[in-house]
Design an enzyme around this catalytic site. Structure first.
Site, short mmCIF file in Angstrom:
data_model
loop_
_atom_site.label_atom_id
_atom_site.label_comp_id
_atom_site.label_asym_id
_atom_site.label_seq_id
_atom_site.Cartn_x
_atom_site.Cartn_y
_atom_site.Cartn_z
N GLU A 68 13.76 2.54 -35.63
CA GLU A 68 13.50 1.42 -36.55
C GLU A 68 12.68 0.33 -35.86
O GLU A 68 11.82 -0.30 -36.47
CB GLU A 68 14.82 0.84 -37.07
CG GLU A 68 15.57 1.74 -38.02
CD GLU A 68 16.32 2.85 -37.30
OE1 GLU A 68 16.59 2.72 -36.08
OE2 GLU A 68 16.61 3.88 -37.94
N PRO A 271 17.22 15.26 -25.49
CA PRO A 271 18.40 14.91 -26.29
C PRO A 271 18.24 13.56 -26.99
O PRO A 271 17.58 12.66 -26.46
CB PRO A 271 19.53 14.88 -25.26
CG PRO A 271 18.85 14.58 -23.96
CD PRO A 271 17.50 15.23 -24.05
N GLY A 313 11.87 6.23 -24.55
CA GLY A 313 10.54 5.79 -24.99
C GLY A 313 9.40 6.69 -24.58
O GLY A 313 8.24 6.27 -24.60
N GLU A 314 9.69 7.95 -24.19
CA GLU A 314 8.63 8.85 -23.74
C GLU A 314 8.50 10.09 -24.62
O GLU A 314 8.00 11.12 -24.16
CB GLU A 314 8.86 9.27 -22.29
CG GLU A 314 8.63 8.16 -21.29
CD GLU A 314 8.54 8.68 -19.86
OE1 GLU A 314 7.62 8.23 -19.14
OE2 GLU A 314 9.36 9.53 -19.48
#
Length: 457
Positions: A68, A271, A313-314
């Site tokens: 989000e 995951p 964040g990758e």
């Protein structure tokens, strides 16, 4: 449930929250001990500020988690570009870190206050937002009621209503109406979502599409990408992303079935919750598979069976390493995960059948032949094998998915249009503030010029 009972239920919710408020500290402390709260910022959960509020108009934007936060990043950038101050709240440590990376260290960020009257009231009293914007499906009764009592416009954007949530709310229709009537506007992702919000009493409701389609993908460290691609060169590979408990075991079984046909096969597993990585490593090793961690191992070795993507964040990095991506929470979980990022990054998309939270997107992808639904691990293994065997078919799926993304784009502009009636007054105030500041600086400069001139007379 009658309207009277709905009001009574909300009043009871308010009283219970206030009654338990003194004891919430233990709950927050336990979360902090598990790494789910920042120790130094626990007071923000009680609505206590840890940063100063800037002067002028301010918009409160709430995004629950990383997905989000990424979806509202461009919207926040537009608001700040107009000179409108924004305070972003999130609910997780990972989303807070992601927000700082994406929007900069100067971003005003707080953890969202607990949905208890003392905490919400304290937060609103300090920040005094002129507008509240919530992303996707965050419905917090006390927060909604407190904003309504203060007559602060509150808009739900990228609105989504899952099958499960809709059934639950529909059983308590009067309660839903008592809450949703406080929303100034709902900008829903799909027609189905919009109809569900209308049924529950929200007005007005418009369809603006999914903001995640218009997300600007974060840059990737090319040195890291090229290093990993070099280490993987010549190796057949596939990825299982956003996996939930049980799906990693399925990935291990699929890998063991396929390596008989594909020597050197590499399975990339990302995951949904990276903190499960130690347990997952143990599980893979119990299946006789060698694991390399993104966060721990300095290099990907040639004998690794599994590359465990346990960093935050990758996802863009991991998806650029493969042409085939299975999207999780769809075989052992329910609801599915968003397939848009894999489609945007050119992968053939596979998913289990449990995708009710993203049904319309999957319908579009499957109709265009950009995604395939697999019923179980056997069919998953067979489909990955087929796509590895037929790279042209794999590339065709990727192109079809990219076309669907192009067709779905435009949500950011439509959402901005739906917000315009609430943003326009703030834009005017911000412009007046800037003009006053510029006039003040010009006045100082004129006075300095006059004094400078007097020195020469």
């Amino acid at each position: 449930m009658s309207e009277r009972w709905a009001r009574a239920a909300l009043q009871t919710y308010r009283w219970l929250g206030s009654a338990f408020y003194p004891f919430i500290g233990t709950y927050v402390a336990i979360r902090a001990s598990r790494g789910k709260e920042e120790h130094g910022r626990r007071r923000e959960r009680y609505g206590r500020n840890t940063i100063s509020r800037p002067e002028g108009s301010l918009v409160w934007v709430h995004a629950a988690s990383v997905g989000e936060t990424g979806a509202v990043a461009a919207l926040i950038a537009r608001l700040r570009g107009l000179g409108i101050e924004v305070v972003l709240t999130t609910g997780t440590v990972t989303s807070a870190n992601f927000a700082r990376e994406r929007l900069g260290e100067d971003l005003l960020h707080q953890y969202v206050p607990l949905d208890i009257k003392p905490a919400v009231s304290r937060f609103l009293h300090y920040w005094k937002p002129d507008l509240a914007i919530f992303a996707e499906s965050e419905i917090w009764p006390m927060t909604i009621l407190e904003l309504g009592a203060r007559r602060i416009p509150q808009v739900l954007i990228n609105g989504r209503m899952s099958d499960r949530s809709f059934k639950r709310w529909k059983k308590r229709l009067a309660l839903a109406e008592s809450l949703f009537e406080n929303l100034s506007h709902v900008a829903a992702q799909t027609e189905l979502d919009a109809e569900r919000f209308r049924t529950l009493g929200a007005r007005p409701v418009t369809v603006t599409g999914n903001l995640k389609v218009d997300v600007e993908l974060p840059p990737v460290d090319n040195a890291v990408l090229n290093s990993l691609l070099g280490a993987m060169e010549g190796r057949p590979r596939w990825a299982a992303i956003s996996t939930h408990e049980g799906e990693e075991v399925i990935s291990a079984k699929v890998h063991r079935a396929l390596r008989k046909f594909w020597p050197g096969l590499l399975t990339i597993v990302v995951p949904r919750h990276p903190d499960r990585a130690p347990a997952l490593r143990k599980m893979f090793e119990e299946h006789g598979l060698k694991v390399c961690h993104r966060s721990e191992d300095t290099e990907l070795t040639s004998d690794a069976d599994v590359f465990l993507g346990d960093s935050i964040g990758e996802m863009g990095l991991y998806l650029r390493l493969t042409d085939i991506a299975f999207v999780g929470k769809s075989l052992s979980g329910t609801g599915g995960q968003n397939p848009l990022e894999p489609a945007m990054l050119g992968t053939a998309i596979l998913s289990g059948p449990n995708v009710s939270s993203f049904a319309e997107i999957y319908d579009r992808l499957c109709e265009a032949k950009g995604a395939r639904i697999v019923a179980d691990e056997t069919l998953l293994a067979k489909t990955v094998h087929h796509l590895l065997l037929q790279p042209k078919a794999c590339a065709a799926m990727a192109r079809a998915g990219a076309r669907v993304v192009d067709d779905l784009s435009g949500a950011l502009d439509l959402t901005w249009q739906s917000l315009d009636p609430y943003i326009h007054p703030l834009r005017v105030q911000a412009a007046l503030k800037k003009n006053a500041r510029d006039d003040g600086e010009d006045g100082v400069n004129d006075r300095q010029t006059q004094e400078f001139g007097h020195g020469w007379t």
